[in-house]
Write a protein that holds these residues in place. Structure first.
Motif, mmCIF file in Angstrom:
data_model
loop_
_atom_site.group_PDB
_atom_site.id
_atom_site.type_symbol
_atom_site.label_atom_id
_atom_site.label_comp_id
_atom_site.label_asym_id
_atom_site.label_seq_id
_atom_site.Cartn_x
_atom_site.Cartn_y
_atom_site.Cartn_z
ATOM 1 N N CYS A 96 0.838 -1.216 0.000
ATOM 2 C CA CYS A 96 0.000 0.000 0.000
ATOM 3 C C CYS A 96 0.866 1.255 0.000
ATOM 4 N N LEU A 97 2.058 1.159 0.592
ATOM 5 C CA LEU A 97 2.968 2.316 0.527
ATOM 6 C C LEU A 97 3.598 2.422 -0.860
ATOM 7 N N ARG A 98 3.887 1.285 -1.472
ATOM 8 C CA ARG A 98 4.513 1.296 -2.811
ATOM 9 C C ARG A 98 3.530 1.795 -3.874
ATOM 10 N N ASP A 99 2.296 1.276 -3.819
ATOM 11 C CA ASP A 99 1.333 1.547 -4.895
ATOM 12 C C ASP A 99 0.341 2.665 -4.554
ATOM 13 N N LEU A 100 0.392 3.130 -3.311
ATOM 14 C CA LEU A 100 -0.572 4.126 -2.810
ATOM 15 C C LEU A 100 -2.015 3.681 -3.062
ATOM 16 N N LYS A 101 -2.271 2.437 -2.823
ATOM 17 C CA LYS A 101 -3.604 1.889 -2.855
ATOM 18 C C LYS A 101 -3.673 0.588 -2.052
ATOM 19 N N PRO A 102 -4.776 0.183 -1.516
ATOM 20 C CA PRO A 102 -6.079 0.833 -1.665
ATOM 21 C C PRO A 102 -6.200 2.106 -0.811
ATOM 22 N N GLN A 103 -6.798 3.134 -1.459
ATOM 23 C CA GLN A 103 -7.036 4.394 -0.741
ATOM 24 C C GLN A 103 -8.428 4.389 -0.134
ATOM 25 N N VAL A 104 -8.547 5.095 0.971
ATOM 26 C CA VAL A 104 -9.848 5.239 1.620
ATOM 27 C C VAL A 104 -10.360 6.635 1.293
ATOM 28 N N ASP A 105 -11.537 6.695 0.702
ATOM 29 C CA ASP A 105 -12.121 7.982 0.320
ATOM 30 C C ASP A 105 -13.513 8.117 0.900
ATOM 31 N N VAL A 106 -13.923 9.364 1.099
ATOM 32 C CA VAL A 106 -15.268 9.621 1.630
ATOM 33 C C VAL A 106 -15.884 10.712 0.753
ATOM 34 N N PRO A 107 -17.102 10.495 0.220
ATOM 35 C CA PRO A 107 -17.717 11.553 -0.597
ATOM 36 C C PRO A 107 -17.759 12.877 0.190
ATOM 37 N N GLU A 108 -17.473 13.977 -0.502
ATOM 38 C CA GLU A 108 -17.283 15.256 0.188
ATOM 39 C C GLU A 108 -18.495 15.675 1.045
#
Ligand code: 13P
Length: 329
Positions: free
Chosen positions: A299-311
């Motif tokens: 996750c540090l190498r690929d920067l994923k999976p990311q956690v996102d929240v709708p604005e």
């Protein structure tokens, strides 16, 4: 309200083999962390090798406080999804990654936002206090977020206002008792780990270890809490094991805590509280265990999976989180 079904274990996750030795993996994570200007935050329930590599290890409140003030560009959150989501709500411009996106929480999963919204209709004029172990959508419907370390304080601060508490019925019942508020309406969720401890087997362990003190997380059911000498959040339990003159403790919470607790109380004997089923490792959270060093590296190498929240959800969920942080200084 009827008792909700306990939301079960996640599906097993295949191990990722990167063909690296443990030392190479550790060095690789440290190198990537520097390159990414990342911070690694880990909960006490994570595997010990993840805790040892983290920049900060703490309970849910301490981790939110650490997330609120980090200067890093990337937060690698080693915990479960709602914890990483909280970090993202506090840091919309930062990248938040989690080693395994499916590291969930039975409490959060057992409180679906549309059902929660319908349930709340029964309680007009009530303040909605939600345990941080819930989704961003549920946070967005709440007045104040709490964790196990500040829930009693927050409820007491509300005076005699009408209150609903979600989603953990055991923490809710504990808080209602401590704050002398038997009228609090409780959502009937539970944590699969804390639900699993057996009172009968605990009594057997207590008889075999008469000098041991039982210490318990307030997510445990009453059958365990009634035997506890001390009830507190994970950080509170570690602090207590360190300070108490007792030499032996039966520890009723997720087994990952034993790593830091043993470091804080060297030489003391720590016995994990027994689950109902002798043959299972049910005192280990299967969600927390989805995170591994290999997945942290990736996750540090690929920067994923990311956690996102709708604005729109984030903006609403931020308000009760900030209230909690303001009330916890
Ligand atoms: P704390 O981090 O507040 O101790 O709670 C941990 C948790 O998630 C219990 O289910």
């Amino acid at each position: 309200m009827d008792k909700l079904p306990v939301i079960g274990n996640p599906s097993p996750t295949p191990d990722v083999d990167l063909g690296m030795t443990p030392d190479e993996l550790e060095e690789g994570i440290k190198k990537l962390k520097k390159e990414r200007n990342a911070v690694i935050l880990a909960h006490y329930y994570q595997e010990s090798e993840i805790q040892d590599l983290a920049d900060f290890v703490g309970d849910s409140l301490q981790l939110s406080q650490a997330a609120a003030k980090t200067q890093a560009d990337v937060i690698a959150f080693c915990g479960v999804h709602f914890m990483a989501e909280t970090a993202k709500i506090l840091n919309p411009t930062k990248i938040v990654v989690i080693p395994d996106l499916e590291a969930g929480c039975s409490l959060a999963d057992g409180c679906p936002a549309p059902v929660f919204a319908k349930w709340l209709e029964q309680y007009p004029g009530h303040k909605v206090i939600s345990y941080i172990n819930c989704s961003a959508d549920v946070k967005a419907m709440s007045d104040i977020i709490c964790t196990s370390s500040n829930a009693v304080k927050i409820v007491k601060a509300l005076g005699d206002q009408k209150i609903v508490f979600a989603p953990d019925r055991h923490l809710g019942a504990f808080v209602a008792k401590q704050a002398n508020r038997p009228d609090i309406a409780l959502w009937q969720g539970t944590c699969i780990v804390h639900e699993t401890f057996s009172e009968k087997r605990l009594l057997g362990l207590m008889a075999a270890n008469p000098d041991a003190e039982v210490i318990a997380h307030p997510d445990c059911h009453e059958g365990i809490l009634r035997h506890a000498k001390h009830i507190a959040s994970t950080s509170g339990l570690i602090e207590y094991a360190k300070k108490s003159p007792a030499q032996t403790f039966i520890v009723a919470t997720e087994a990952g805590i034993l790593h830091k607790m043993q470091q804080a109380a060297p030489g003391k004997k720590l016995i994990p509280a027994p689950p109902e089923d002798e043959s299972c490792s049910c005192n280990e959270c299967p969600h927390m265990r989805r995170n591994t060093l290999e997945k942290l590296y990736l996750c540090l190498r690929d920067l994923k999976p990311q956690v996102d929240v709708p604005e729109a959800t984030r903006v609403r969920a931020l308000v009760p989180i900030q209230r909690m942080l303001e009330m916890s200084v």
